[in-house]
Write a protein that holds these residues in place. Structure first.
Motif, PDB file in Angstrom:
ATOM      1  N   ILE A   1       0.731  -1.282  -0.148  1.00  0.00           N
ATOM      2  CA  ILE A   1      -0.024  -0.080   0.031  1.00  0.00           C
ATOM      3  C   ILE A   1       0.853   1.046  -0.050  1.00  0.00           C
ATOM      4  O   ILE A   1       1.815   1.256   0.844  1.00  0.00           O
ATOM      5  N   ALA A   2       0.475   2.338  -0.832  1.00  0.00           N
ATOM      6  CA  ALA A   2       1.185   3.492  -0.569  1.00  0.00           C
ATOM      7  C   ALA A   2       0.545   4.733  -0.225  1.00  0.00           C
ATOM      8  O   ALA A   2      -0.723   4.916  -0.758  1.00  0.00           O
ATOM      9  N   TYR A   3       1.167   5.301   0.817  1.00  0.00           N
ATOM     10  CA  TYR A   3       0.329   6.554   1.315  1.00  0.00           C
ATOM     11  C   TYR A   3       1.069   7.917   0.571  1.00  0.00           C
ATOM     12  O   TYR A   3       2.452   7.911   0.489  1.00  0.00           O
ATOM     13  N   ILE A   4       0.080   8.431  -0.145  1.00  0.00           N
ATOM     14  CA  ILE A   4       0.719   9.670  -1.165  1.00  0.00           C
ATOM     15  C   ILE A   4       0.304  10.939  -0.627  1.00  0.00           C
ATOM     16  O   ILE A   4      -0.846  11.345  -0.923  1.00  0.00           O
TER      17      ILE A   4
ATOM     18  N   ILE B   1       0.660   9.154   9.017  1.00  0.00           N
ATOM     19  CA  ILE B   1       1.411   7.911   9.280  1.00  0.00           C
ATOM     20  C   ILE B   1       1.071   6.952  10.328  1.00  0.00           C
ATOM     21  O   ILE B   1       1.247   5.804  10.139  1.00  0.00           O
ATOM     22  N   GLU B   2       1.172   7.919  11.371  1.00  0.00           N
ATOM     23  CA  GLU B   2       0.688   6.917  12.712  1.00  0.00           C
ATOM     24  C   GLU B   2      -0.220   6.240  12.751  1.00  0.00           C
ATOM     25  O   GLU B   2      -0.451   4.991  13.232  1.00  0.00           O
ATOM     26  N   LEU B   3      -1.556   6.510  12.039  1.00  0.00           N
ATOM     27  CA  LEU B   3      -2.704   5.885  11.938  1.00  0.00           C
ATOM     28  C   LEU B   3      -2.499   4.743  11.101  1.00  0.00           C
ATOM     29  O   LEU B   3      -3.036   3.622  11.430  1.00  0.00           O
ATOM     30  N   ILE B   4      -1.949   4.868   9.804  1.00  0.00           N
ATOM     31  CA  ILE B   4      -1.970   3.751   8.858  1.00  0.00           C
ATOM     32  C   ILE B   4      -0.908   2.792   9.435  1.00  0.00           C
ATOM     33  O   ILE B   4      -1.307   1.536   9.319  1.00  0.00           O
TER      34      ILE B   4
ATOM     35  N   SER C   1      -0.689   1.792  12.396  1.00  0.00           N
ATOM     36  CA  SER C   1      -1.448   1.003  13.174  1.00  0.00           C
ATOM     37  C   SER C   1      -2.524   0.217  12.787  1.00  0.00           C
ATOM     38  O   SER C   1      -2.856  -0.866  13.545  1.00  0.00           O
ATOM     39  N   LEU C   2      -2.545   0.295  11.440  1.00  0.00           N
ATOM     40  CA  LEU C   2      -3.731  -0.753  10.703  1.00  0.00           C
ATOM     41  C   LEU C   2      -3.080  -1.695   9.887  1.00  0.00           C
ATOM     42  O   LEU C   2      -3.442  -2.804   9.684  1.00  0.00           O
ATOM     43  N   THR C   3      -1.774  -1.311   9.347  1.00  0.00           N
ATOM     44  CA  THR C   3      -1.088  -2.540   8.580  1.00  0.00           C
ATOM     45  C   THR C   3       0.357  -2.068   8.696  1.00  0.00           C
ATOM     46  O   THR C   3       0.829  -1.108   8.778  1.00  0.00           O
ATOM     47  N   ASP C   4       1.324  -3.130   8.278  1.00  0.00           N
ATOM     48  CA  ASP C   4       2.578  -3.368   8.242  1.00  0.00           C
ATOM     49  C   ASP C   4       2.972  -3.285   6.778  1.00  0.00           C
ATOM     50  O   ASP C   4       4.138  -3.321   6.424  1.00  0.00           O
ATOM     51  N   ALA C   5       2.197  -3.210   5.954  1.00  0.00           N
ATOM     52  CA  ALA C   5       2.129  -3.427   4.313  1.00  0.00           C
ATOM     53  C   ALA C   5       2.249  -2.032   3.511  1.00  0.00           C
ATOM     54  O   ALA C   5       2.371  -1.952   2.256  1.00  0.00           O
TER      55      ALA C   5
ATOM     56  N   LYS D   1     -10.722   6.005  10.493  1.00  0.00           N
ATOM     57  CA  LYS D   1     -10.001   4.794  10.811  1.00  0.00           C
ATOM     58  C   LYS D   1     -10.638   3.796  10.464  1.00  0.00           C
ATOM     59  O   LYS D   1     -10.006   2.596   9.640  1.00  0.00           O
ATOM     60  N   ASN D   2     -11.787   3.375  10.509  1.00  0.00           N
ATOM     61  CA  ASN D   2     -12.528   2.458  10.013  1.00  0.00           C
ATOM     62  C   ASN D   2     -12.620   2.257   8.630  1.00  0.00           C
ATOM     63  O   ASN D   2     -12.389   1.290   7.946  1.00  0.00           O
ATOM     64  N   LYS D   3     -12.965   3.561   7.664  1.00  0.00           N
ATOM     65  CA  LYS D   3     -12.920   3.441   6.455  1.00  0.00           C
ATOM     66  C   LYS D   3     -11.581   3.100   5.749  1.00  0.00           C
ATOM     67  O   LYS D   3     -11.344   2.245   4.767  1.00  0.00           O
ATOM     68  N   ILE D   4     -10.539   3.528   6.135  1.00  0.00           N
ATOM     69  CA  ILE D   4      -9.206   3.137   5.707  1.00  0.00           C
ATOM     70  C   ILE D   4      -9.013   1.802   6.068  1.00  0.00           C
ATOM     71  O   ILE D   4      -8.091   1.055   5.235  1.00  0.00           O
TER      72      ILE D   4
END
Length: 444
Positions: free
Chosen positions: A5-8, A28-31, A33-37, A138-141
């Motif tokens: 996954i890419a955060y842009i 970045i902190e939120l993402i 917490s949801l995934t290590d990918a 958070k839920n939608k992401i």
């Protein structure tokens, strides 16, 4: 290739960068917490050149594009030119409204991006508005990440159609090119006699471990003919060996009349055991029903039920789903799954129990409309604590809406008679997946 996954985060340097940096760090902190990918840039991408440099380093299966500040449409266009993958567009809430400077102007940037996505992707993208600390965000992401991973896993999935659909059940029949185009998966087809012949060739000693595992999971073996039990274990070994040798993840298997007539023992319990082993398996050769089960189990982490809607109770507001002898042992409402004989053919072993309750459940099917276009049936509710309703396996579902209206509308809408019942509320994930696959959503 691995799932990435890419955060842009994009923006322009003329806005309030101190506020933007705070939101960038929180995002970045939120993402994380949801995934290590997920992969991240070292900074907000404040120019097309910096964006291009980052895009050259990634190979995402999902992009989360955030207007950290306002950014015009050229930014999202660069992303769309390079990657044909799902997009989640994220708009940040304006951090301060005090009559002073507009800090981010993220929302205007979202309109620019949305307009480009409409023209570039026919509007096929996910969207969320809000700050990183908001629960809805958070839920939608999280849901979008989960869906993108399942969509990616579908492209590595191998499906087996074992035997043809019976007469009048053509709704479950699939073509290999159709499965590849719509889901990115591979479909192979074999005749049921191939597995019957393989089963007949095994000695009972070769199958002993399979009988032991079945005995540990089920009860009421003494009520089943000994030869049927032995032939069942041969058939279970044949299916398990075939699955392992060919790396099969999903099975749509023919059942009647072949296994009753040509083999003398039903395949129902074999398919039930496979579901508990993580192989989504449907009967009556329903390929799209099997894919529905696979998708549901990927989101819930547990096996799903597969059955026909057979009974309606307006007073209790319930719909009963049933099948003649197939359900994962893990769904039994007893300490062990009970086995019995087939209600029509009077031979066993088949599963014979009511399913355990759940406060959250989703009835789901990937089906087709009258034009052959794919669509998703989605209905949320719960599973009641009920005993077996009919001989075979049953599950009593109480929808959030009115059961009679759901039945009347879905019959009029021409849905196929097989449905997956998932143990969990996965409606949001299913809607997102339908969007990613360009399929219609029909909610009941």
């Amino acid at each position: 290739m691995k799932f990435e996954i890419a955060y842009i985060p994009v923006g322009l340097p003329t806005f309030h960068l101190e506020s933007a940096q705070i939101e960038f760090d929180k995002s970045i902190e939120l993402i994380k917490s949801l995934t290590d990918a997920c992969v991240f840039p070292d900074e907000i991408l404040l120019s097309i050149d910096k964006l291009d440099s980052f895009l050259k380093t990634i190979a995402p299966k999902l992009v989360i594009v955030q207007n950290t500040t306002f950014a015009h449409a050229a930014y999202i266009t660069e992303v769309l030119k390079k990657f044909d993958c799902p997009v989640l567009l994220w708009t940040l809430r304006e951090p301060v409204i005090d009559g002073g400077r507009l800090r981010l102007n993220s929302l205007t940037g979202a309109y620019s991006a949305g307009n480009a996505l409409l023209n570039f992707r026919d509007g096929n993208f996910e969207y969320i508005f809000g700050s990183p600390q908001e629960e809805e965000v958070k839920n939608k992401i999280n849901a979008t990440i989960r869906v993108a991973k399942v969509k990616y896993e579908l492209t590595k999935t191998k499906i087996a159609a074992i035997g043809h659909t019976p007469q009048g059940f053509g709704f479950g029949r699939a073509l290999d090119v159709e499965i590849a185009k719509q889901f990115g998966a591979n479909l192979e087809s074999i005749e049921s006699r191939e597995l019957i012949d393989r089963a007949k060739a095994y000695t009972l000693e070769e199958c002993e471990e399979h009988l032991d595992s079945f005995s540990a999971a089920c009860c009421n073996h003494e009520g089943i003919d000994k030869k049927n039990m032995e032939d069942f274990t041969r058939l279970l070994k044949a299916y398990k060996d075939y699955v392992k040798e060919n790396n099969i993840h999903v099975i749509a298997s023919r059942c009647w009349p072949d296994f009753f007539v040509s083999y003398g023992t039903p395949v129902c319990s074999v398919l039930s055991m496979l579901n508990d082993l993580g192989v989504a398996a449907s009967c009556e050769s329903d390929t799209f029903g099997a894919i529905s089960m696979y998708v549901a189990s990927k989101f819930t982490g547990v096996a799903s039920f597969f059955g026909d809607p057979v009974s309606l109770d307006e007073g209790e507001n319930t719909i009963t789903y049933w099948h003649c002898g197939m359900a994962p042992c893990s769904l039994s409402n007893g300490d062990k799954a009970t086995i019995g004989i087939h209600p029509n053919r009077k031979i066993g072993p088949v599963m014979d129990f009511g399913c355990k309750p759940s406060d959250k459940a989703t009835v789901f099917r990937i089906g087709k409309d009258q034009y052959g276009e794919f669509r998703f049936f989605i209905c949320s509710g719960k599973i009641l604590d009920k005993p077996k309703q009919f001989q075979g396996t049953s599950i009593v579902f109480q929808p959030d809406g009115k059961s009679k209206e759901i039945i009347s509308k879905s019959v009029k809408d021409g849905w196929e008679p097989h449905f997956a019942v998932a143990y969990g509320d996965i409606a949001q994930e299913l809607e997102i997946l339908a969007d990613m696959l360009n399929m219609e959503v029909v909610k009941y």
